[in-house]
Structure formats: C-alpha cells, structure tokens
Design an enzyme around this catalytic site. Sequence first.
Site, mmCIF file in Angstrom:
data_model
loop_
_atom_site.group_PDB
_atom_site.id
_atom_site.type_symbol
_atom_site.label_atom_id
_atom_site.label_comp_id
_atom_site.label_asym_id
_atom_site.label_seq_id
_atom_site.Cartn_x
_atom_site.Cartn_y
_atom_site.Cartn_z
ATOM 1 C CE LYS A 111 32.728 -5.087 0.921
ATOM 2 N NZ LYS A 111 32.712 -3.656 0.688
ATOM 3 C CE LYS A 194 27.405 -0.300 -14.827
ATOM 4 N NZ LYS A 194 26.276 -1.095 -14.471
ATOM 5 C CE LYS A 197 29.380 4.059 -4.193
ATOM 6 N NZ LYS A 197 29.043 3.664 -2.830
#
Length: 329
Positions: A111, A194, A197
């Site tokens: 982050k 895969k 999102k």
Amino acid sequence: METVLSGIRSTGNLHLGNYFGAVQNFLKMQEQNNCYFFIADYHSLTTYPTPDDLHRSVRTVLAEYLATGLDPEKATIYVQSDVPEIPELYLLLNMNAYIGELERTTSFKDKIRTQPNNVNAGLLTYPVLMAADILIHKADKVPVGKDQEQNLEMARKFAKRFNHMYKVDYFPEPQPYNFGKDLVKVPGLDGTGKMGKTAGNGIYLADDEKTIRKKVMRAKTDSGPTEKNQEMTLPVKNLIALMELVSAPDTIQFFKDKYAACEIRYGDMKKQLADDIVKFTAPIREKILEIEGNSKFLQEVAEAGAEKARKNTKQTLKEVREIIGFRKF
Ligand code: TRP
C-alpha cells in the site's frame, strides 16, 4: 461443529472465477460447518469510497452472494459495520499490536508503494481489524487466499499474545480452511493466468448479454494450428477450460476435434462459448437484479444476520472485558 468465518471484501462484483471458486466452496462450507459470512465494509474505508459508493457496493455484494446461494437459514450472514463489538475488540487488540510488526506486513508495504499519498493508520492496523473479525467469533477456521495468509498469521499472533498476557486459554488460534483439491482455477480471457479483478480479464455474473458477447469475442486466441494434433496454446486452452465450465461435453469435443484437424474457426468457438456463458449467467443475473432491487429483503437479511452474529460477539466481548479487568464495582 467447527466455526468457520469468511470475510468478504465489499468492493468488486463476482466474476466467473469467484463463482466457480470461492462461491462453490462457500456453498459446501455452509452445509458442513457453523459458518459466518460477513461483508467487510469498515476495511473498505481505507480507500475512501464516497457514501453512495460505499452503500452501493455493500448492497451489490450482499445481493450477489445471496443470489448465488449463500443461505441466511444455514449461515450467519451480516455486515461488519452492523456489529459494534468488532470495533471495540479492535480497539482492545490494538493495544497489543506493535507498530513494527504492522509495518512489516507485505500488504502494508504494498500500500505504501501503490498509494503513497494515503498511508493512513487504518491501513497500518488493517490486520488488527481483521483479527477482531475472526477472534470475536472465536473462529476455528478461515478460508483465505494467498494474499491473506499473512493477515491470518497475525490474527494467530494476536490471539496467542492475548492468551499469554492474561494467562488464559481464551482465544483459539484460527487456522486456514483448506479447500484442498476442490479449488477450481478459472482462466481469464486475455490468454494469461486466472480470471481476476485487477487483470480486467473477467466476465461478471452481473454483466449483460451484450457485454459478455463483446468480451468473449475479443478474447485472445492465436493464429491457428498448423499441424494436425498439435498441442493447444495457452489462450486456446483457456477458452476450452471456460467451455468445460459452461458448455455441453459434445460441444467441447467438437471444437477439440476441429482444432486437432486444423479446421478450427475461433470465431465460431467464441460465439458458442459466449452463448453458453450467457445461458449460464442469465438466470443468476436476473436473481441478482431482483434481490438488489428488494430493499426490504436485504434489510431483513442484514438485520437478522447482525442479530445472530451479536449473540456471539456480545458474549465474547463481555468475557474479554472481564479478562482485561473492566469490572463492575
Ligand atoms: N482482508 C480480506 C480480503 O481482502 C477481507 C477480510 C476482512 C477478511 N476481514 C476478514 C477475511 C476476516 C477473512 C477473515 O479479502
């Protein structure tokens, strides 16, 4: 019976990868265990959604999980922010969480890198809130993906630390729930890994027919086989893998044979795949829209779920407060 707890991120709609992966496992889990499923809306505040976005995403996530079969009769389904004992336990656990160990978690370091202008304390203590989610139910098992393993380890650490500090054997150490061989991997449409999102390569349960067709027709393929019985390239294998989930066996065989004979037409194959995906998702999508539009039902589910959850959470917090030394005069 084991207590299994699963936290659901409140952002992001369900794609086929989630559907054949997590959702199918949740459906099995709710039959076999004492399950808690909750939507982690407090956690999402670390990225500052607008009030409307916050509400909408919680509503959508709840509607999608209900539409795909999470059953409020079988499991306890609730929204994190409806359970005030969670933030209270979070406060208490924060006193025994050290800045150094929180700063060292990989998710926090990520982050700092990806949003350097918003390194808030909520991000730093994200694992503490997650531990509170888990420990408030004294959960035995938590299904987590790779990216959440470290957070679960932190929860174990905080549980152990609490027990040690107060010389009690109070919190069980939550273990990962292992799906084992049941974990289906659903590939994306971009010819690589895969469906996900972030990769933006997904088909969502809430996608309408037109969107699905457009996405599938744009899926990556190759320039076609040049020799008979040639091994398929990854992008083509991926399309076949998607067919395995939604198409009839003879349809799949038909395209495999065409490929082996060097007669494959990817346009036809994609059209077939799009048809079959649409056929598969249309009833689910309808159900999502129906539930999403039914405020009364959503409210009932959320209220009943919170009430059920709070039976547990109130008891835990009462005991924790006593252990810590908050006593009546
Ligand atoms: N951090 C989890 C995620 O991003 C969501 C979550 C919040 C969670 N609290 C939890 C998962 C407790 C398991 C248990 O996916």
